[in-house]
Design a protein around this motif. Structure first.
Motif, PDB file in Angstrom:
ATOM      1  N   THR A   1       0.880  -1.168   0.000  1.00 16.42           N
ATOM      2  CA  THR A   1       0.000   0.000   0.000  1.00 16.42           C
ATOM      3  C   THR A   1       0.916   1.215   0.000  1.00 16.42           C
ATOM      4  O   THR A   1       2.086   1.106   0.401  1.00 16.42           O
ATOM      5  CB  THR A   1      -0.894   0.029   1.246  1.00 16.42           C
ATOM      6  OG1 THR A   1      -0.040   0.115   2.379  1.00 16.42           O
ATOM      7  CG2 THR A   1      -1.762  -1.218   1.341  1.00 16.42           C
TER       8      THR A   1
ATOM      9  N   PRO B   1       1.081   3.986   1.894  1.00 18.65           N
ATOM     10  CA  PRO B   1       1.739   4.379   3.161  1.00 18.65           C
ATOM     11  C   PRO B   1       2.834   3.389   3.555  1.00 18.65           C
ATOM     12  O   PRO B   1       3.924   3.803   3.985  1.00 18.65           O
ATOM     13  CB  PRO B   1       0.603   4.336   4.194  1.00 18.65           C
ATOM     14  CG  PRO B   1      -0.658   4.265   3.427  1.00 18.65           C
ATOM     15  CD  PRO B   1      -0.360   3.787   2.054  1.00 18.65           C
ATOM     16  N   ASN B   2       2.569   2.091   3.365  1.00 22.21           N
ATOM     17  CA  ASN B   2       3.594   1.103   3.742  1.00 22.21           C
ATOM     18  C   ASN B   2       4.861   1.274   2.917  1.00 22.21           C
ATOM     19  O   ASN B   2       5.967   1.171   3.438  1.00 22.21           O
ATOM     20  CB  ASN B   2       3.061  -0.315   3.575  1.00 22.21           C
ATOM     21  CG  ASN B   2       2.160  -0.706   4.728  1.00 22.21           C
ATOM     22  OD1 ASN B   2       2.057   0.025   5.711  1.00 22.21           O
ATOM     23  ND2 ASN B   2       1.496  -1.828   4.617  1.00 22.21           N
TER      24      ASN B   2
ATOM     25  N   PHE C   1       6.719   4.221   4.298  1.00 20.29           N
ATOM     26  CA  PHE C   1       7.434   3.918   5.542  1.00 20.29           C
ATOM     27  C   PHE C   1       8.632   3.007   5.277  1.00 20.29           C
ATOM     28  O   PHE C   1       9.631   3.051   5.985  1.00 20.29           O
ATOM     29  CB  PHE C   1       6.488   3.284   6.566  1.00 20.29           C
ATOM     30  CG  PHE C   1       5.655   4.304   7.280  1.00 20.29           C
ATOM     31  CD1 PHE C   1       6.258   5.211   8.146  1.00 20.29           C
ATOM     32  CD2 PHE C   1       4.284   4.394   7.080  1.00 20.29           C
ATOM     33  CE1 PHE C   1       5.510   6.171   8.805  1.00 20.29           C
ATOM     34  CE2 PHE C   1       3.531   5.361   7.728  1.00 20.29           C
ATOM     35  CZ  PHE C   1       4.139   6.254   8.593  1.00 20.29           C
TER      36      PHE C   1
ATOM     37  N   THR D   1       6.678   4.309  17.078  1.00 20.08           N
ATOM     38  CA  THR D   1       5.788   3.535  16.206  1.00 20.08           C
ATOM     39  C   THR D   1       4.598   2.960  16.974  1.00 20.08           C
ATOM     40  O   THR D   1       3.786   2.264  16.395  1.00 20.08           O
ATOM     41  CB  THR D   1       6.551   2.361  15.570  1.00 20.08           C
ATOM     42  OG1 THR D   1       7.012   1.512  16.618  1.00 20.08           O
ATOM     43  CG2 THR D   1       7.731   2.816  14.750  1.00 20.08           C
TER      44      THR D   1
ATOM     45  N   MET E   1       1.293   3.488  15.539  1.00 18.34           N
ATOM     46  CA  MET E   1       1.036   2.984  14.174  1.00 18.34           C
ATOM     47  C   MET E   1       0.332   1.633  14.240  1.00 18.34           C
ATOM     48  O   MET E   1       0.341   0.970  15.269  1.00 18.34           O
ATOM     49  CB  MET E   1       2.358   2.766  13.447  1.00 18.34           C
ATOM     50  CG  MET E   1       3.091   3.990  13.054  1.00 18.34           C
ATOM     51  SD  MET E   1       4.571   3.452  12.190  1.00 18.34           S
ATOM     52  CE  MET E   1       5.407   4.982  11.997  1.00 18.34           C
ATOM     53  N   ASN E   2      -0.186   1.219  13.082  1.00 17.55           N
ATOM     54  CA  ASN E   2      -0.697  -0.139  13.040  1.00 17.55           C
ATOM     55  C   ASN E   2       0.510  -1.083  13.040  1.00 17.55           C
ATOM     56  O   ASN E   2       1.525  -0.790  12.437  1.00 17.55           O
ATOM     57  CB  ASN E   2      -1.656  -0.193  11.842  1.00 17.55           C
ATOM     58  CG  ASN E   2      -1.445  -1.294  10.863  1.00 17.55           C
ATOM     59  OD1 ASN E   2      -0.796  -2.297  11.131  1.00 17.55           O
ATOM     60  ND2 ASN E   2      -2.022  -1.117   9.706  1.00 17.55           N
TER      61      ASN E   2
ATOM     62  N   THR F   1       1.483  -3.770  11.640  1.00 18.08           N
ATOM     63  CA  THR F   1       2.086  -4.231  10.386  1.00 18.08           C
ATOM     64  C   THR F   1       2.967  -3.124   9.796  1.00 18.08           C
ATOM     65  O   THR F   1       4.113  -3.363   9.426  1.00 18.08           O
ATOM     66  CB  THR F   1       0.996  -4.624   9.366  1.00 18.08           C
ATOM     67  OG1 THR F   1       0.039  -5.432  10.047  1.00 18.08           O
ATOM     68  CG2 THR F   1       1.572  -5.391   8.209  1.00 18.08           C
ATOM     69  N   THR F   2       2.421  -1.911   9.739  1.00 22.03           N
ATOM     70  CA  THR F   2       3.198  -0.794   9.210  1.00 22.03           C
ATOM     71  C   THR F   2       4.434  -0.567  10.068  1.00 22.03           C
ATOM     72  O   THR F   2       5.532  -0.343   9.551  1.00 22.03           O
ATOM     73  CB  THR F   2       2.339   0.486   9.214  1.00 22.03           C
ATOM     74  OG1 THR F   2       1.118   0.190   8.554  1.00 22.03           O
ATOM     75  CG2 THR F   2       3.037   1.629   8.533  1.00 22.03           C
TER      76      THR F   2
ATOM     77  N   SER G   1       7.271  -7.778   2.941  1.00 24.57           N
ATOM     78  CA  SER G   1       8.049  -6.530   3.028  1.00 24.57           C
ATOM     79  C   SER G   1       9.550  -6.817   3.035  1.00 24.57           C
ATOM     80  O   SER G   1      10.358  -5.967   2.695  1.00 24.57           O
ATOM     81  CB  SER G   1       7.658  -5.724   4.259  1.00 24.57           C
ATOM     82  OG  SER G   1       8.388  -6.138   5.381  1.00 24.57           O
TER      83      SER G   1
END
Lengths: 171, 508
Positions: B16, B18-19, B22, B52, B55-56, B58-59, B362
């Motif tokens: 995504t 945002p990911n 980051f 962090t 944050m979610n 995962t992100t 990732s």
């Protein structure tokens, strides 16, 4: 800290490693004794509902005592033998030249807040160790706290310790 | 194959906007951390971890693991251009990387280093993709005794594989366990070792320990060496990259061997540093021209970089599947998982599919992005290193203090950071290893919980640890690892004539 000269070292003044070795292992023995006595206080045995709070730490303490004790005894037994160099005197002086300002800085954070203390620390280092002019020193030591403020307090909304200057400015 | 489907799902989670953003931020920060001496991967992640929390998960883990890849890449830049290993695992890279730079082949050395890092990591990620689910499925049947046995194996391997004296490895580890035990006992609610001092109620946070031990400790060590940066210029030309890439397939055997060494050392908690040295040593031994090593041999760059990246990446395999980190940085990431409320271990693969597969995906993406970022930005990092240490050092101290403070918003932690810093300096000088200390601090509670549960099941009898083949086998292996240095000492003692002093057993 460890100011014991290594007498048999011909090459320049240096600090032998036997004192630091003995002090660190003795400290670890001390920690082991603290762990063991506290485990005995809270109970290191078996209660109705299972192992007591000190059950696991007690054995940790014992193993720590045995391992650090063996290092300490080994150091003491070899006390008259060779004394490998821990560090040169000049090296220890440079370490202290950083450690002392760091200590003052940590104390300073509580009094002055992190921004003013960081400004002073960076300015001190740049003048004292980097021999920078006032302009460069001023620019860097003001810029870093400002960037820190923008990133941490504004962007990530993390509150950092503040001092009298911040309250004067109403930040 | 299930894994492929899961991985594709992982890509949809990781890919995504945002990911990806980051990821880019993480890689860039990671390279910066890797380049700056005095800031390591573990330390950098520890400082940034509190940021962090909102944050979610995962992100957050994508960003933090990308910092890790970035730091692994970044270490090579300083090693090759400045002969200064930014990270301990880049030490072996300096042996041939710096001579190459001196001969005007800096761009070639950097291309080789980055590409081999990429290859090492890629192999390790493929290994994780296919092995992790199997290992997790297998581990799902584990009871407390098996978990404790695996943790025991982890700790005993440290004793067996470390180059430091075994008594010091054990002492450092036990200090970690003792610090982990401070505070409230989560089972009985009793206070342990707080001595009526309120800040100790929450115990010792591993993040503070990491920031102090690695960050402040490293600055003190660097100061002692009186660093002066005198580097080589580096401009990476696409033509050099291309011509270097064309020569690399010739070294396929070195790649394969180094990847195998790296993966093995990463999964067993040997870590990236011993892996890089071992791989370099074996590459030299197997080479037709061993004398050319140390004088600018490209294989001398390929071997340690491939192994270090393979080890750094595969260290995440036991972390995800068993909750046991294979390296200090993986230990910090594990601490992050616990903070985010995720329980690392086999159930993670069942309960947090998005998280696990997003992270694995990732790893593929992060390494591709990483390779691109480092290949394009080398001149910038090289310029950055011209900033003298008298400016960098206080800035790192400020960053460390902020990192320590933000964990619990407590001044006590900042003081503690300094104490850990001095401890880190003394420990490093006196050859007490830091990794087992940090690992014990992170895993202490978990190990204690599984030990207690095992004891509850067996009503206090230690025989539970050899009650079946699996647990008995793991405990047996752990004991072999524990006694490994002893075997080495006995062997060398038997082989030597009586007047000789016993040699140190070197297992790695």
């Amino acid at each position: 800290m460890e100011e014991n000269p290594g007498p048999q070292d011909a090459a320049g003044p240096s600090v032998g490693s036997r004192w630091p070795e003995a002090i660190v292992s003795a400290l670890l023995v001390g920690v082991a004794v603290l762990v063991i006595t506290d485990s005995l206080r809270v109970g290191n045995g078996w209660a109705d509902d299972g192992p007591q709070s000190g059950y696991f730490p007690f054995y940790i303490g014992l193993i720590l005592l045995a391992s650090s004790g063996s290092v300490l005894i080994g150091t003491l037994l070899k006390w008259r033998g060779e004394n490998p160099v821990f560090a040169e005197r000049t090296q220890l002086a440079s370490v202290l030249a950083v450690l002392v300002p760091m200590g003052v800085y940590v104390g300073g954070i509580a009094w002055l807040g992190i921004y003013v203390a960081s400004f002073l620390l960076i300015a001190y280092f740049m003048r004292r160790h980097g021999k920078y002019g006032w302009t460069a020193t001023g620019a860097v030591s003001v810029a870093v706290p400002l960037v820190v403020y923008a990133v941490f307090e504004r962007w990530f909304l993390v509150l950092l310790p503040k001092g009298p200057l911040e309250s004067l400015l109403g930040v | 194959m299930d894994e492929i489907g899961n991985l594709l799902h992982g890509f949809s989670v990781a890919l995504t906007l945002p990911n990806l953003g980051f990821m880019l931020v993480g890689i860039t920060l990671g390279v910066l951390i890797g380049v700056l001496p005095g800031l390591g991967g573990a330390n950098g992640i520890a400082i940034l971890l509190p940021l962090t929390l909102s944050m979610n998960p995962t992100t957050a883990i994508i960003m933090l693991s990308c910092i890790y890849w970035g730091a692994l890449f970044g270490g090579a830049i300083t090693s090759i251009l400045f002969n200064i290993p930014g990270e301990p695992w880049s030490v072996a890279t300096t042996f041939d990387g710096y001579p190459m730079a001196q001969q005007g082949r800096a761009a070639q050395a950097l291309t080789a280093a980055f590409t081999s890092s990429f290859v090492g990591a890629l192999f390790a990620v493929v290994l994780i993709t296919f092995l992790a689910p199997l290992l997790a499925k297998f581990a799902i049947r584990f009871g407390p005794a098996e978990f404790f046995a695996v943790q025991l194996l982890t700790f005993c391997s440290f004793v067996g594989m470390s180059k430091e004296p075994p008594a010091k490895v054990i002492a450092a580890m036990m200090l970690g366990f003792a610090l982990a035990a401070v505070g409230m006992d989560s089972v009985t609610g009793q206070l342990r070792m707080t001595y009526g001092y309120p800040p100790l109620l929450k115990g010792f946070d591993f993040l503070i320990a990491v920031i102090g031990l690695f960050g402040i400790g490293e600055i003190l060590l660097t100061m002692e060496e009186g660093l002066a940066f005198k580097g080589k210029h580096a401009k990476i030309d696409p033509k050099v990259v291309w011509s270097t890439w064309k020569t690399l397939p010739r070294h396929w055997l070195t790649f394969l061997r180094s990847t195998a060494i790296g993966c093995w050392m990463g999964i067993t908690p040997g870590g990236a540093t011993p892996a890089s040295f071992m791989s370099y040593g074996i590459a030299r031994r197997m080479s037709k021209e061993p004398d050319s090593f140390g004088k600018g041999q490209i294989e001398g760059v390929l071997a340690p970089e491939t192994a270090a990246h393979a080890a750094g990446t595969s260290a995440l395999l036991p972390m995800l599947t068993l909750g046991i980190p294979g390296s200090p940085t993986a230990a910090v990431l594990l601490g992050g998982l616990l903070i985010w409320g995720l329980q690392p271990g086999p159930m993670l693969f069942v309960e947090q599919k998005d998280f696990v597969w997003g992270l694995i995906a990732s790893m593929y993406l992060g390494n591709i992005v990483g390779l691109f970022v480092v290949l394009t930005t080398v001149p910038f990092w090289a310029a950055m290193l011209r900033i003298p240490f008298s400016v960098i050092a206080p800035v790192i101290v400020v960053i460390c203090a902020i990192g320590a403070y933000t964990v619990h918003s407590s001044m006590f932690d900042v003081v503690l950071m300094l104490v850990f810093g001095v401890l880190g300096y003394l420990f490093k000088k006196l050859r007490y290893p830091l990794a087992p200390l940090v690992l014990a601090l992170v895993l202490g509670d978990m190990a204690e919980a599984s030990f207690r549960q095992s004891m509850l099941i067996s009503q206090g009898s230690l025989s539970i640890f050899w009650s079946n083949g699996l647990v008995g086998g793991i405990v047996g292996l752990a004991l072999v690892m524990l006694c490994w240095p002893l075997l080495g000492t006995v062997k060398s003692w038997l082989q030597r004539p009586p007047p000789a002093a016993p040699a140190e057993g070197n297992a790695s």
